[in-house]
Design an enzyme around this catalytic site. Structure first.
Site, mmCIF file in Angstrom:
data_model
loop_
_atom_site.group_PDB
_atom_site.id
_atom_site.type_symbol
_atom_site.label_atom_id
_atom_site.label_comp_id
_atom_site.label_asym_id
_atom_site.label_seq_id
_atom_site.Cartn_x
_atom_site.Cartn_y
_atom_site.Cartn_z
ATOM 1 N N GLU A 130 -40.190 30.010 -10.961
ATOM 2 C CA GLU A 130 -40.890 30.088 -9.669
ATOM 3 C C GLU A 130 -40.558 28.876 -8.802
ATOM 4 O OE1 GLU A 130 -45.099 31.003 -10.154
ATOM 5 O OE2 GLU A 130 -44.711 32.162 -11.966
ATOM 6 N N GLU A 136 -49.875 30.885 -17.958
ATOM 7 C CA GLU A 136 -50.855 29.813 -17.703
ATOM 8 C C GLU A 136 -52.067 29.814 -18.626
ATOM 9 O OE1 GLU A 136 -51.797 30.232 -13.530
ATOM 10 O OE2 GLU A 136 -49.747 29.854 -12.909
HETATM 11 C C1 GLA Z 1 -48.459 31.269 -10.160
HETATM 12 C C2 GLA Z 1 -48.151 32.659 -10.648
HETATM 13 C C3 GLA Z 1 -47.345 33.402 -9.637
HETATM 14 C C4 GLA Z 1 -47.859 33.201 -8.238
HETATM 15 C C5 GLA Z 1 -47.941 31.757 -7.920
HETATM 16 C C6 GLA Z 1 -48.367 31.619 -6.490
HETATM 17 O O1 GLA Z 1 -47.404 30.418 -10.288
HETATM 18 O O2 GLA Z 1 -47.461 32.701 -11.863
HETATM 19 O O3 GLA Z 1 -47.405 34.759 -9.926
HETATM 20 O O4 GLA Z 1 -49.128 33.779 -8.076
HETATM 21 O O5 GLA Z 1 -48.855 31.187 -8.821
HETATM 22 O O6 GLA Z 1 -47.761 32.555 -5.663
#
Ligand code: GLA
Length: 369
Positions: A273, A166
């Site tokens: 994710e 990010e």
């Molecule tokens: C982001 C991070 C993850 C996690 C999510 C929320 O996507 O990359 O590690 O913290 O937020 O759980």
């Protein structure tokens, strides 16, 4: 007699080996042979992964992990804050237990994550002698030490790392996200993180990972940065698309363009994710609204979620040449980080298994035909 004796010995050794193969995890959370796991349906497509906590692996949610998934990611345990809480102290307990679990059960493991503006301890950016902000040199030295220690420790189990997480800004008119890393080191911290990780484990696949990758402006920036890293010879091997989506996004054309654009980079793509919130995504910070108290998993929400998951998996299958792994963020609706985000205390139902760990209707709908 002698012959009988040796046959008996061989038989008992073989029985012993077979017994050992069923380790304690598998004995405690037995796999039902009749259940075909999601990983099996998808074996000719991509790995099916899941984010886990050390605690979840000790509960019956582990049955789902062993049945359906062939890859794990530590949800929090390997992030900088939890694993390196003080300058002179690492806390490896949680990360070690997940890594050992993956090894015992023959699961692949993705490492998450080395450099991120969130969940990083404050000491990292503070000079302990002056109490002021660290210098460039000290921050680089700390990054190198941290990345080398963590990557080296898990190099026998982790095959891919989310190196930078990010770093791209959500604002249309801003390229990089402001963060202590960026403020102190400028964009150089990104390349350095990849170089340190590569030096620690030259075999590991190194990823850039981000969210809202379906947004065309942000996507363009991610692609531009990744191309620039590649052009400079920085060891980057893949892009992680977080895929925290919802019943109202992405649209079919948005998802198609996203996967097409990223696949043109010629790098591996991992969906890192995945979850589909049953609440329509709104992109502005929001307060709790009256309708947020209705948290039931209604037929309507179920139907919307099925459509979105179907779309995602259709597209993932279409791009299987590029997508090598699809990881869900959490195991079942019993617990999801979305239960508290973006609205505190609002129960979500974003995964494939319900609170009783039963496959939801959506499970059958995403299987390849
Ligand atoms: C982001 C991070 C993850 C996690 C999510 C929320 O996507 O990359 O590690 O913290 O937020 O759980």
């Amino acid at each position: 007699m002698k012959q009988f004796f040796s046959i008996a010995v061989i038989a008992s050794v073989l029985a012993g080996l077979a017994f050992n193969r069923t380790n304690a995890d598998q004995q405690q959370f037995a796999l039902a042979d009749s259940i075909k796991g999601l990983k099996t349906y998808y074996q000719s497509y991509f790995d099916i992964g899941v984010a886990v906590s050390p605690r979840a692996l000790k509960t019956d949610e582990a049955t789902l992990v062993l049945t359906h998934f062939n890859s794990v990611t530590a949800e929090n345990a390997m992030k900088m804050g939890p694993i390196h809480p003080r300058e002179d102290a690492y806390n490896f307990a949680g990360a070690d237990s997940i890594a050992a679990y993956a090894k015992r059960n023959g699961l692949k493991m993705r490492g998450h994550c080395l450099v991120w503006h969130n969940q990083t301890a404050r000491w990292f950016f503070t000079d302990s002698t002056t109490g002021k902000q660290v210098s460039k040199e000290l921050l680089l030295q700390r990054m190198k030490e941290h990345i080398t220690t963590v990557v080296t420790r898990y190099k026998d189990v982790i095959y891919a790392w989310d190196v930078a997480n990010e770093v791209i800004s959500d604002k249309a008119d801003e390229f990089y996200r402001p963060s202590p890393y960026y403020d102190i080191l400028g964009e150089e911290f990104i390349a350095k993180a990849f170089e340190f990780a590569h030096a620690a484990d030259p075999k590991a696949l190194l990823f850039y990972n981000d969210y809202d990758e379906i947004n065309p402006v942000k996507r363009k920036k991610i692609i531009q940065m990744v191309k620039a890293l590649k052009a400079k010879g920085i060891p980057i091997h893949g892009v992680g698309l977080q895929a925290h989506w919802a019943v109202n996004e992405p649209s079919a054309s948005q998802l198609e363009t996203t996967l097409k654009d990223f696949s043109q980079l010629g790098l591996q793509l991992h969906i890192t994710e995945l979850d589909i919130s049953v609440y329509p995504k709104e992109h502005n910070a929001r307060e709790r609204k009256p309708e947020d108290s209705d948290t039931a998993f209604s037929k309507e929400k179920e139907a919307q979620q099925i459509e979105m998951y179907k779309l995602c998996f259709e597209k993932f299958r279409k791009y299987k040449q590029h997508i090598k792994s699809v990881t869900f963020w959490n195991i079942s609706d019993r617990y999801s980080w979305l239960d508290n985000f973006p609205v505190r205390g609002r129960k979500d139902h974003p995964l494939l298994f319900d609170r009783n760990l039963q496959p939801k209707k959506v499970f059958n709908e995403i299987l390849p035909k």
